[in-house]
Design a protein around this motif. Structure first.
Motif, PDB file in Angstrom:
ATOM      1  N   ARG A 100      44.093  -1.817  65.034  1.00 58.22           N
ATOM      2  CA  ARG A 100      43.666  -1.729  63.426  1.00 58.22           C
ATOM      3  C   ARG A 100      41.762  -2.525  64.029  1.00 58.22           C
ATOM      4  O   ARG A 100      41.593  -3.753  64.474  1.00 58.22           O
ATOM      5  N   PRO A 101      41.421  -1.596  63.213  1.00 56.36           N
ATOM      6  CA  PRO A 101      39.925  -1.300  63.577  1.00 56.36           C
ATOM      7  C   PRO A 101      39.271  -2.875  62.911  1.00 56.36           C
ATOM      8  O   PRO A 101      39.861  -2.584  61.279  1.00 56.36           O
ATOM      9  N   PRO A 249      42.664  -0.617  57.945  1.00 58.04           N
ATOM     10  CA  PRO A 249      43.547   0.744  57.999  1.00 58.04           C
ATOM     11  C   PRO A 249      44.433  -0.141  59.349  1.00 58.04           C
ATOM     12  O   PRO A 249      44.174  -0.671  59.836  1.00 58.04           O
ATOM     13  N   SER A 250      45.873   0.708  59.681  1.00 53.73           N
ATOM     14  CA  SER A 250      46.003   0.877  61.775  1.00 53.73           C
ATOM     15  C   SER A 250      46.963   1.820  61.292  1.00 53.73           C
ATOM     16  O   SER A 250      46.723   3.163  60.772  1.00 53.73           O
ATOM     17  N   MET A 251      46.819   1.926  63.114  1.00 56.44           N
ATOM     18  CA  MET A 251      47.696   3.147  63.593  1.00 56.44           C
ATOM     19  C   MET A 251      48.542   2.565  64.500  1.00 56.44           C
ATOM     20  O   MET A 251      48.515   1.279  65.248  1.00 56.44           O
ATOM     21  N   ASN A 252      49.904   3.309  64.136  1.00 53.24           N
ATOM     22  CA  ASN A 252      51.391   2.736  65.521  1.00 53.24           C
ATOM     23  C   ASN A 252      50.564   4.006  66.345  1.00 53.24           C
ATOM     24  O   ASN A 252      50.913   5.474  66.464  1.00 53.24           O
ATOM     25  N   ILE A 253      51.103   3.497  67.786  1.00 53.51           N
ATOM     26  CA  ILE A 253      51.051   4.456  68.840  1.00 53.51           C
ATOM     27  C   ILE A 253      52.241   4.849  69.040  1.00 53.51           C
ATOM     28  O   ILE A 253      52.381   3.579  69.748  1.00 53.51           O
ATOM     29  N   VAL A 264      47.415  -2.106  56.383  1.00 48.40           N
ATOM     30  CA  VAL A 264      48.098  -3.467  57.774  1.00 48.40           C
ATOM     31  C   VAL A 264      48.876  -4.230  55.696  1.00 48.40           C
ATOM     32  O   VAL A 264      49.756  -5.151  56.645  1.00 48.40           O
ATOM     33  N   HIS A 265      48.404  -4.538  54.609  1.00 48.32           N
ATOM     34  CA  HIS A 265      49.222  -4.355  53.284  1.00 48.32           C
ATOM     35  C   HIS A 265      50.703  -4.662  53.650  1.00 48.32           C
ATOM     36  O   HIS A 265      51.028  -3.472  53.895  1.00 48.32           O
ATOM     37  N   LEU A 283      43.981   5.238  52.623  1.00 48.35           N
ATOM     38  CA  LEU A 283      43.408   5.952  52.786  1.00 48.35           C
ATOM     39  C   LEU A 283      41.780   6.274  54.134  1.00 48.35           C
ATOM     40  O   LEU A 283      41.917   7.268  54.484  1.00 48.35           O
ATOM     41  N   LEU A 284      41.884   5.063  54.677  1.00 44.99           N
ATOM     42  CA  LEU A 284      41.218   4.579  55.953  1.00 44.99           C
ATOM     43  C   LEU A 284      42.338   4.775  56.814  1.00 44.99           C
ATOM     44  O   LEU A 284      41.890   5.171  57.997  1.00 44.99           O
TER      45      LEU A 284
END
Ligand code: NAD
Length: 337
Positions: A100-101, A249-253, A264-265, A283-284
């Motif tokens: 999560r940036p 935003p976030s990304m699951n790896i 995230v929400h 969007l992000l």
């Protein structure tokens, strides 16, 4: 990928505000000429015995096949005897790290202007292992599982991320002074991986002190890596530093190159269907997905259009103090492209 080759990606619009913000992503991507062939997936209405969840076998196969996707929020259905949708996704797809940036958006004033940090959360175990039971009446027990395998995997991801993204420091967040065995093992794994990256400054910070330092001076941190529960809490704290859940935003790896981006929400049932949701976080997340696909030019274009729309201040959703609808805000972003 060349920018003209259609890329198949799974899209879970999700629940509540999910379909509204997913529509926004589709519109912005089309306006930016991003050629994504969305494989839209809808969660089932009955428990699929193969997943023991409302998430169907086909839903999982879509992500396994496409290896990349974007996920809207999923509400946790009330009831017993099946697994939560998010937990099923994480476990079945082995989504071991959540990245999560969290950075200050130029033009949107919050207490700090210089937040630029990345939280990396272990996503599969810890207190979220789902192992709870009653010992005797009035006494319940919850098991916190920490394994060397999962801790090494997330620590390695965090240091590699720091190195490849030009980050200078990794902080391992823990409570090993109290949870000596579990957090102790997590820290030991971080120590081992840190030794392989002498160019990256490494520190260990106790979670309570970390919270205090984050709210006092978030610029002290760069990349933070932590077990599941701490990551859940700290990443929301970080979202609060830059303007709230509508923005992060976030990304699951996962293993085998799987990447599933998600806001995230949650599903925000209080504003669902009212055209009020802020689509920025999804969007992000889509921008993170594009960077993962090395579509950097389009990622930067969309990112700038979002930032410029928010900075201009003419179109902002209610969570950012504005009065724009989701569709007006989306149109403003498309106009900025
Ligand atoms: P929530 O994030 O849905 O909402 C918290 C508050 O933030 C609400 O006031 C909501 O209106 C607001 N909010 C959230 N996203 C917003 C956006 N994009 N724009 C404007 N305002 C926004 O958290 P909750 O109410 O605790 O959870 C609701 C449901 O979502 C629950 O079923 C929960 O299990 C689920 N959930 C899912 C995920 C996920 O899929 N990753 C994450 C968290 C919660």
């Amino acid at each position: 990928f060349s920018s003209s080759t259609p890329i198949k990606a799974t899209l879970f619009p999700g629940d509540g505000i999910g379909p509204e913000i997913a529509e926004s992503v589709k519109q912005v991507f089309t306006a930016a000429d991003v050629v994504i062939d969305w494989d839209e997936q809808f969660v089932g209405t009955e428990v699929d015995p193969r997943t023991n969840s409302f998430l169907t076998w086909d839903n999982l196969q879509s992500v396994l096949k496409n290896k990349v996707g974007l996920k809207g929020p999923m509400a946790t259905p009330i009831g017993k005897g099946h697994r939560s949708l998010n937990l099923t996704l994480r476990k079945e797809l082995n989504l071991y790290a959540n990245v999560r940036p969290c950075y200050s958006l130029p033009g949107y004033k919050t207490r700090y202007d210089d937040v630029d940090l990345i939280t990396i959360r272990e996503n599969t175990e810890g207190e979220y292992s789902g192992l709870e039971h009653q010992v005797v009446k009035g006494v319940v027990e919850s098991l916190k599982i920490i394994t060397r395998k999962a801790s090494m995997r997330v620590a390695e991801y965090a240091f590699l991320y720091a190195k490849t993204h030009g980050r200078k420091k990794v902080s391992a967040i823990h409570k090993a002074n109290i949870m000596q065995k579990t957090d102790g093992l997590f820290l030991q794994c971080c120590d081992e991986v840190a030794a392989k990256y002498p160019e990256i400054y490494y520190e260990k910070v106790v979670i309570d002190n970390c919270c205090m330092m984050l709210v006092k001076n978030p610029a002290l941190f760069d990349v933070l890596v932590m077990p599941n529960l701490y990551g859940d809490i700290i990443s929301d704290l970080c979202a609060g530093l830059v303007g709230g859940l509508g923005l992060t935003p976030s990304m699951n790896i996962g293993e085998d190159g799987i990447a599933l981006a998600e806001a995230v929400h949650g599903s925000a049932p209080d504003i669902a269907g009212m055209n009020l949701a802020n689509p920025t976080a999804l969007l992000l997340s889509g921008v993170m997905m594009l960077r993962h696909l090395k579509l950097n030019k389009q990622a930067e274009q969309i990112h700038s259009a979002i930032i410029n729309t928010i900075a201009e201040g003419k179109y902002r959703t209610a969570d950012l103090g504005g009065s724009s609808t989701t569709t007006d805000f989306t149109k403003a972003i498309c106009d900025h492209l």
